[in-house]
Design a protein around this motif. Structure first.
Motif, PDB file in Angstrom:
ATOM      1  N   GLN A   1       0.962  -1.826   0.118  1.00  0.00           N
ATOM      2  CA  GLN A   1       0.006   0.021   0.240  1.00  0.00           C
ATOM      3  C   GLN A   1       0.805   1.141  -0.118  1.00  0.00           C
ATOM      4  O   GLN A   1       0.578   2.162  -0.968  1.00  0.00           O
ATOM      5  N   LEU A   2       2.205   1.351   0.552  1.00  0.00           N
ATOM      6  CA  LEU A   2       2.831   2.440   0.576  1.00  0.00           C
ATOM      7  C   LEU A   2       3.252   3.064  -0.140  1.00  0.00           C
ATOM      8  O   LEU A   2       3.556   3.794  -1.238  1.00  0.00           O
ATOM      9  N   VAL A   3       3.778   1.583  -1.182  1.00  0.00           N
ATOM     10  CA  VAL A   3       4.115   1.920  -2.857  1.00  0.00           C
ATOM     11  C   VAL A   3       2.775   2.404  -3.938  1.00  0.00           C
ATOM     12  O   VAL A   3       3.548   3.382  -4.299  1.00  0.00           O
ATOM     13  N   TYR A   4       2.225   1.974  -3.401  1.00  0.00           N
ATOM     14  CA  TYR A   4       0.918   2.099  -4.654  1.00  0.00           C
ATOM     15  C   TYR A   4       0.875   4.266  -3.624  1.00  0.00           C
ATOM     16  O   TYR A   4       0.152   4.656  -4.994  1.00  0.00           O
ATOM     17  N   ARG A   5       0.908   4.029  -2.837  1.00  0.00           N
ATOM     18  CA  ARG A   5       0.509   5.502  -2.538  1.00  0.00           C
ATOM     19  C   ARG A   5       1.678   6.671  -3.160  1.00  0.00           C
ATOM     20  O   ARG A   5       0.852   7.628  -3.357  1.00  0.00           O
ATOM     21  N   ALA A   6       3.209   5.609  -3.243  1.00  0.00           N
ATOM     22  CA  ALA A   6       4.042   6.403  -3.613  1.00  0.00           C
ATOM     23  C   ALA A   6       4.118   6.792  -5.307  1.00  0.00           C
ATOM     24  O   ALA A   6       3.797   7.551  -5.858  1.00  0.00           O
ATOM     25  N   LEU A   7       3.318   5.642  -5.883  1.00  0.00           N
ATOM     26  CA  LEU A   7       2.643   5.797  -7.393  1.00  0.00           C
ATOM     27  C   LEU A   7       1.119   6.902  -7.821  1.00  0.00           C
ATOM     28  O   LEU A   7       1.494   7.332  -8.479  1.00  0.00           O
ATOM     29  N   GLY A   8       0.018   6.829  -6.592  1.00  0.00           N
ATOM     30  CA  GLY A   8      -0.551   7.531  -6.492  1.00  0.00           C
ATOM     31  C   GLY A   8      -1.168   7.443  -8.221  1.00  0.00           C
ATOM     32  O   GLY A   8      -1.742   6.830  -8.469  1.00  0.00           O
ATOM     33  N   ASP A   9      -1.607   8.799  -9.102  1.00  0.00           N
ATOM     34  CA  ASP A   9      -2.815   8.199  -9.799  1.00  0.00           C
ATOM     35  C   ASP A   9      -2.262   7.535 -10.719  1.00  0.00           C
ATOM     36  O   ASP A   9      -2.109   7.161 -12.182  1.00  0.00           O
ATOM     37  N   ARG A  10      -0.434   7.934 -11.082  1.00  0.00           N
ATOM     38  CA  ARG A  10       0.507   7.427 -12.171  1.00  0.00           C
ATOM     39  C   ARG A  10       0.160   6.111 -12.314  1.00  0.00           C
ATOM     40  O   ARG A  10       0.572   4.918 -13.211  1.00  0.00           O
ATOM     41  N   MET A  11      -0.399   4.976 -11.303  1.00  0.00           N
ATOM     42  CA  MET A  11      -0.652   3.519 -11.161  1.00  0.00           C
ATOM     43  C   MET A  11      -1.310   3.906 -12.578  1.00  0.00           C
ATOM     44  O   MET A  11      -1.539   2.475 -13.193  1.00  0.00           O
ATOM     45  N   GLU A  12      -2.700   4.340 -12.941  1.00  0.00           N
ATOM     46  CA  GLU A  12      -3.170   4.172 -13.896  1.00  0.00           C
ATOM     47  C   GLU A  12      -2.231   3.629 -14.986  1.00  0.00           C
ATOM     48  O   GLU A  12      -3.356   3.403 -16.045  1.00  0.00           O
ATOM     49  N   GLN A  13      -1.286   4.675 -15.370  1.00  0.00           N
ATOM     50  CA  GLN A  13      -1.079   4.282 -16.890  1.00  0.00           C
ATOM     51  C   GLN A  13      -0.041   2.566 -16.868  1.00  0.00           C
ATOM     52  O   GLN A  13       0.787   2.395 -17.565  1.00  0.00           O
ATOM     53  N   ILE A  14      -0.308   2.192 -15.295  1.00  0.00           N
ATOM     54  CA  ILE A  14       0.388   0.764 -15.175  1.00  0.00           C
ATOM     55  C   ILE A  14      -0.576  -0.577 -15.316  1.00  0.00           C
ATOM     56  O   ILE A  14      -1.264  -0.256 -14.327  1.00  0.00           O
ATOM     57  N   HIS A  15      -0.808  -1.229 -16.340  1.00  0.00           N
ATOM     58  CA  HIS A  15      -1.467  -1.721 -16.531  1.00  0.00           C
ATOM     59  C   HIS A  15      -1.485  -3.255 -15.049  1.00  0.00           C
ATOM     60  O   HIS A  15      -1.879  -3.750 -14.460  1.00  0.00           O
TER      61      HIS A  15
END
Length: 78
Positions: A48-62
């Protein structure tokens, strides 16, 4: 297209890492992340910490597969 270097940079912008290695093809990525921020947290909380660091950019990652370690866990891998 998102590169492994982009993903690594995105994570490091939001999470202090002692070590990070990201590999991938532009949509699917694998990451090894070592951070003191993971100390005292379970695997789900670490991710969750990693996903939080990625934030909205996670939408670009499949897909992002990750292995997370505290510095102590990482040192004991050898």
């Amino acid at each position: 297209m998102v590169t492994p270097e982009n993903v690594s940079s995105y994570i490091q912008q939001g999470l202090e890492c002692e070590y990070i290695d990201v590999d991938g093809d532009g949509r699917h990525f694998e990451a090894v992340i070592v951070s003191k921020a993971f100390e005292g947290k379970g695997m789900l909380q670490q991710h969750q910490l990693v996903y939080r660091a990625l934030g909205d950019r996670m939408e670009q990652i499949h897909a992002l597969s990750m292995k997370t370690f505290t510095p102590e866990q990482w040192a004991n891998q050898a």
